[in-house]
Enzyme design. Structure first.
Site, PDB file in Angstrom:
ATOM      1  N   PHE A  40       0.659  -1.060  -0.008  1.00  0.00           N
ATOM      2  CA  PHE A  40      -0.156   0.018   0.068  1.00  0.00           C
ATOM      3  C   PHE A  40       0.878   1.230   0.007  1.00  0.00           C
ATOM      4  O   PHE A  40       1.904   1.142   0.101  1.00  0.00           O
ATOM      5  CB  PHE A  40      -0.844   0.046   1.040  1.00  0.00           C
ATOM      6  N   SER A 278       6.741   0.984  10.704  1.00  0.00           N
ATOM      7  CA  SER A 278       6.611  -0.555  10.133  1.00  0.00           C
ATOM      8  C   SER A 278       5.451  -0.404   8.970  1.00  0.00           C
ATOM      9  O   SER A 278       4.411   0.199   9.386  1.00  0.00           O
ATOM     10  CB  SER A 278       6.366  -1.507  11.083  1.00  0.00           C
ATOM     11  N   LYS A 279       5.516  -0.989   7.971  1.00  0.00           N
ATOM     12  CA  LYS A 279       4.512  -1.224   6.849  1.00  0.00           C
ATOM     13  C   LYS A 279       2.968  -1.695   7.597  1.00  0.00           C
ATOM     14  O   LYS A 279       2.102  -1.589   7.114  1.00  0.00           O
ATOM     15  CB  LYS A 279       4.991  -1.556   5.807  1.00  0.00           C
ATOM     16  N   ARG A 280       3.349  -2.602   8.652  1.00  0.00           N
ATOM     17  CA  ARG A 280       2.235  -3.002   9.199  1.00  0.00           C
ATOM     18  C   ARG A 280       1.347  -2.315   9.959  1.00  0.00           C
ATOM     19  O   ARG A 280       0.332  -2.370  10.310  1.00  0.00           O
ATOM     20  CB  ARG A 280       2.832  -4.230  10.305  1.00  0.00           C
ATOM     21  N   HIS A 281       1.885  -1.031  10.480  1.00  0.00           N
ATOM     22  CA  HIS A 281       1.313   0.076  11.034  1.00  0.00           C
ATOM     23  C   HIS A 281       0.129   0.873  10.327  1.00  0.00           C
ATOM     24  O   HIS A 281       0.496   1.345   9.365  1.00  0.00           O
ATOM     25  CB  HIS A 281       2.046   1.022  11.916  1.00  0.00           C
TER      26      HIS A 281
END
Ligand code: GLU
Length: 539
Positions: A40, A278-281
């Protein structure tokens, strides 16, 4: 950021960067945002888009979008579409790119493979590259050996020294090969427009890098440079994580004998506590902000608050939303910070609230339309949502003004506390078995009916004054026929009007809803109670 062995000096001679910008801006400036569809779009990606866009606008140039999808294994399905969605949503419209067209397309790398093949053939005619016939197995052995000796794995450049005869023989035997760039030893200078002069000796840390793979596809670095050249890119603005690759890119330019573009690397974004994003955030994902109802201009202004870049314009003062042309006029690479930029998520909430207030004052049509679209999209939340027309204009404006100190995003207006403004919320309260208002169900219905009678007698204008309403309700409740305690009566009215046990004061809600809506809501509540009673009696 840089590995230990790298020789790096960061100097920033202002005169050098100033001169280079001036001389560059006389010809048409062309910049690009070159995302890989590997996930994303996050805050860093949108900041890169924005800075490229602003620089192009400021200098009357072109802003291009190019999709870098040569690394097929890392492609995440749907990410190309989401990149394009975010570009549309943010209004940072490219002049050229996929969906936008342009004279230098196609703008998706997987559609440009012929060009890369042609270009590698061109380089193979020079002595700047060579064919490498090393097998995967040998490279793996080299790697393991390095790890065993606690060294950074690197190719040992063996095929650099193959004789013409050996090469001819390998080709005749159809041995697969890659094409590698001959790294030049010694320090190489990058005159970065943000970081100043950065000197870097790549040959100390890497073996000769592969430009073309044995499957006939380019590596990322080769395609990137070939495209920047063919798309006439004059300035490359990208995240600082790419600074380390820049010497390699410059060597590819030199190998072709092409003029180099200017480079400007943008500092890293980090969390307020200094930790890495982090891209997970979720909070770094742009679609999260879009889906939560943030305005794109707010997200853009938020990005301008991190790490400078706007010269005299104080974008960091949290009380202004600057229009894009103002940001473009002020944009100045010289004032971009070199330090990591901290992102403070609380700021974006405040900024969006501020913008909502500005819109209510200065562009009520826009925010009213946004609200109507939001309600239409969320019909299922309401018992019955009427079609809104121009008649409701004043009502919407009144509700928006009232809500503006209570909400951060427009989506807050369809959370439980605000549903009653747009339509009577589902009356779940009538399903409770124990009403705890005191009195029987019939008495409750009678109280509500008597309240309607009271409200009927009031003028429309009386509803503007919440104190007056409260006074009338008190007098009504203290009359001999009314048995209910005042607090229970307020609870009953609040539930009838809002279906909330806690919420705005009842008189304030009545004042907001106005005469017709209030009477309508209470009438409906009586109806629901009656249905409930009938159902109970049937059982
Ligand atoms: N494709 C790279 C990325 O997604 C961009 C590299 C560049 O801008 O040169 O980060």
């Amino acid at each position: 950021m840089f590995r230990k062995k790298t020789q790096l000096w960061l100097l920033r001679p202002k005169w050098m960067t100033i001169l280079s910008i001036r001389s560059e801006c006389s010809s048409t400036v062309r910049l690009r945002f070159a995302p890989s569809p590997t996930g994303f779009v996050h805050l860093g990606g949108l900041r890169t888009t924005l800075f490229n866009y602003l620089f192009a606008r400021k200098h009357g140039g072109k802003f291009i979008v190019r999709i870098e999808d040569t690394d097929r294994e890392r492609i995440v399905p749907g990410s190309l579409e989401s990149i394009m969605d975010i570009l549309h949503w943010s209004n940072l419209q490219p002049d050229e790119g996929p969906e936008f067209g342009g004279d230098y397309g196609p703008y998706i790398q997987s559609e440009r493979v012929e060009l890369y093949r042609e270009m590698i053939e061109k380089l193979l005619k020079t002595d700047t590259v060579y064919r490498c016939f090393c097998t995967h197995k040998r490279l793996e052995l080299l790697r393991r050996e390095a790890v065993k000796n606690r060294e950074t794995p690197r190719y040992d450049n063996r095929c650099r020294s193959l004789s013409n005869e050996e090469i001819r023989q390998n080709l005749a035997e159809n041995i697969p090969y890659t094409v590698r760039l001959k790294l030049l030893p010694g320090p190489m200078d990058i005159n970065d427009l943000v970081y100043g002069r950065v000197t870097y000796d790549l040959s100390l840390i890497e073996g000769d890098p592969i430009l073309f793979k044995s499957d006939g596809l380019p590596t990322y670095h080769f395609a990137n440079v070939v495209d920047d050249y063919h798309m006439r890119i004059t300035h490359v603005l990208r995240g600082v994580e790419w600074l380390v690759s820049t010497p390699k890119h410059l060597m590819i330019y030199d190998a072709f004998g092409w003029p180099r573009p200017k480079y400007a690397h943008l500092p890293l974004l980090i969390n307020t506590d200094g930790s890495k994003l982090s891209k997970r955030h979720d909070h770094i994902r742009i679609s999260t902000y879009r889906d939560q109802g943030y305005y794109p201009e707010v997200v853009i202004n938020y990005l301008t608050q991190m790490g400078g870049g706007f010269g005299q314009l104080n974008t960091a003062d949290c009380d202004k939303i600057y229009p894009i042309d103002k940001l473009a006029a002020a944009f100045d690479l010289q004032s971009v910070n070199q330090n990591n930029c901290k992102i403070d998520v609380e700021k974006i909430r405040l900024l969006n609230r501020l913008h909502i207030r500005n819109l209510i004052e200065n562009d009520p049509n826009r925010i009213r339309n946004d609200l109507i679209c939001l309600l239409e999209r969320n019909r299922e939340k309401f018992q019955s949502l009427q079609q809104f027309d121009n008649q409701d204009k004043n009502y919407f404006d009144k509700c928006l003004r009232w809500s503006s100190t209570r909400i951060y995003t427009i989506n807050d207006l369809i959370t439980n506390d605000f549903l009653f403004l747009w339509s009577q919320p589902k009356s779940t309260w009538v399903m409770e078995d124990n009403f705890s208002f005191g009195g029987t169900k019939q008495q409750i219905q009678q109280t509500l009916q008597a309240t309607i009678d009271l409200l009927w007698q009031m003028n429309e204008q009386d509803f503007d004054d919440k104190d007056e309403i409260l006074q009338k309700l008190r007098i009504f409740n203290s009359s001999d026929e009314q048995q209910m305690k005042f607090s229970a009566y307020m609870k009953l009215l609040r539930l009838s009007l809002t279906n909330l046990t806690k919420g705005p004061p009842v008189a304030e809600s009545i004042s907001l809803l106005g005469k017709n809506r209030t009477i309508q809501y209470i009438t409906n509540s009586i109806e629901h109670l009656r249905n409930k009673n009938n159902n109970n009696n049937d059982q």
